[in-house]
Design an enzyme around this catalytic site. Sequence first.
Site, PDB file in Angstrom:
ATOM      1  N   HIS A   1      34.409  20.194 128.876  1.00  0.00           N
ATOM      2  CA  HIS A   1      33.130  19.851 129.486  1.00  0.00           C
ATOM      3  C   HIS A   1      32.425  18.726 128.719  1.00  0.00           C
ATOM      4  CE1 HIS A   1      32.714  23.846 131.891  1.00  0.00           C
ATOM      5  NE2 HIS A   1      33.340  22.910 132.560  1.00  0.00           N
TER       6      HIS A   1
ATOM      7  N   HIS B   1      39.599  25.880 129.570  1.00  0.00           N
ATOM      8  CA  HIS B   1      38.834  27.090 129.892  1.00  0.00           C
ATOM      9  C   HIS B   1      39.704  28.214 130.437  1.00  0.00           C
ATOM     10  CE1 HIS B   1      36.280  23.462 130.523  1.00  0.00           C
ATOM     11  NE2 HIS B   1      35.551  24.104 129.639  1.00  0.00           N
TER      12      HIS B   1
ATOM     13  N   GLU C   1      35.629  29.460 132.380  1.00  0.00           N
ATOM     14  CA  GLU C   1      36.265  30.428 131.487  1.00  0.00           C
ATOM     15  C   GLU C   1      36.064  31.850 131.998  1.00  0.00           C
ATOM     16  OE1 GLU C   1      35.832  32.349 127.037  1.00  0.00           O
ATOM     17  OE2 GLU C   1      35.163  30.274 127.300  1.00  0.00           O
TER      18      GLU C   1
ATOM     19  N   THR D   1      33.952  32.995 125.119  1.00  0.00           N
ATOM     20  CA  THR D   1      34.110  32.547 123.728  1.00  0.00           C
ATOM     21  C   THR D   1      32.991  31.631 123.253  1.00  0.00           C
ATOM     22  OG1 THR D   1      35.454  30.621 124.376  1.00  0.00           O
ATOM     23  CG2 THR D   1      36.623  32.684 123.892  1.00  0.00           C
TER      24      THR D   1
ATOM     25  N   CYS E   1      34.339  32.383 119.564  1.00  0.00           N
ATOM     26  CA  CYS E   1      35.303  31.669 118.731  1.00  0.00           C
ATOM     27  C   CYS E   1      34.665  31.150 117.443  1.00  0.00           C
ATOM     28  CB  CYS E   1      35.960  30.534 119.511  1.00  0.00           C
ATOM     29  SG  CYS E   1      34.996  29.026 119.607  1.00  0.00           S
TER      30      CYS E   1
ATOM     31  N   SER F   1      28.254  21.892 129.355  1.00  0.00           N
ATOM     32  CA  SER F   1      28.929  22.479 128.205  1.00  0.00           C
ATOM     33  C   SER F   1      28.173  23.713 127.743  1.00  0.00           C
ATOM     34  CB  SER F   1      29.022  21.463 127.064  1.00  0.00           C
ATOM     35  OG  SER F   1      29.371  22.087 125.852  1.00  0.00           O
TER      36      SER F   1
ATOM     37  N   SER G   1      32.949  20.109 122.505  1.00  0.00           N
ATOM     38  CA  SER G   1      33.687  19.201 123.382  1.00  0.00           C
ATOM     39  C   SER G   1      33.158  17.768 123.312  1.00  0.00           C
ATOM     40  CB  SER G   1      33.641  19.708 124.834  1.00  0.00           C
ATOM     41  OG  SER G   1      32.315  19.986 125.224  1.00  0.00           O
TER      42      SER G   1
END
Length: 315
Positions: free
Chosen positions: A47, A80, A132, A170, A200, A228, A272
Site C-alpha cells: 500500500h 497482504h 489482509e 498484522t 508483526c 496503508s 510500505s
Amino acid sequence: MTDNSNAEILLSEPRGFCAGVDRAIDIVERALELHGAPIYVRHEIVHNRFVVQSLREKGAIFVDELDEVPEGSIVIFSAHGVSLKVRQEAEARGLRVFDATCPLVTKVHIEVKKMHEAGRSVIMIGHKGHPEVEGTLGQARGNMYLVETVEDVHNLDIPNTDNLAYVTQTTLSVDDTALITKALHEKFPNIIAPKKADICYATQNRQDAVKIIAPQCDVFFVVGSTNSSNSNRLRELAERLNCPSYLIDDPDMIKPEWIEGKKSIGITAGASAPEVLVQNVINRLREMGAISVRKVAGIEENVSFPLPRDLSRKL
C-alpha cells in the site's frame, strides 16, 4: 518557515520498508527481469502509491481480480495475502503464480487452518475490507467472526463459545489490540490466543519508536499512503500522544501553517514507504527552514525473507 530558523528534525529509527515489503517488491522486479513484461499483480503489491507507480512503469499491471488476467499469464499475489478461493481460481485458470504474501501473514493463515482443524470457531481482530483481513477470513469456510472494536466484542453473538480462538491483522495498533484481546478474554474466558502475537515485529517497532519521539515533538509527519494500515496507526498514535500529526506521501502536501513556529519536527515512515520519500520530505522541510536532522536510535532490524525458489536463480 517563519520563526523556524532553529527547527530540528527528529528522524525515527526504525522506519520504512520491512522485510515483507522488501520481499514483495523484489518478487515483482525479479519476475519482470526473468520473464519480461507484462507481469500481472492482484491488488497493490504493497500500500504505497509511489511504489505501485514505479513498478507499473517497469511493466507490472495491477488488477483488482483474476478475471482481468489473460489465461496462462504470470500473476503475483500481493503482500497482504489472498483467500483459498482466489488460489483455487488461479489454479483453475492455469495461471502461473508467484506468491508475495508476507511470511508473517502466512503464519496467521496457518494458525487459522490449525484452529479450524481443531474444531474451533475463530474471531479475527482487524479492519473490515482490508485485503489482509479478507485473505485471512478466506482461509476458512464459515465459523469466522470479525471484530474491529471493544464494542464489537460486546455485541458478538456466537452459538458455541466453548471452542473459540482468535487471530489478529498484522498491522494493527498494539495498544488498541490489547484492549480488544482483554475484552475477548473477559467475555470468553476459555478463548485460545495465538501461540505468538500476530502483530508483526515491524509494526511493533515503528509504534514503539513513535512513543519515544512524539512526546519530544511539536508536530509529527508519517510518510505513507492513505490506504496503508500501519501508516495510519502511526499517525493516530502520535495524535494520542498530544502531538499534531499528518500522514503524507508527497512533500508538497506539507502546509506552511502545520510547521509555523514549530521547533521540533518528528518524522517516521510506514512499512510500505520507501526511504526516498522520507528524504524528499526532509529536503522540503529544509527548504522551509529546518536546519538540522537528528536520528533517534531504536531497535535495529535485521530480518529478511527469501524469494520463491523459481525467482532466486541467476539470470
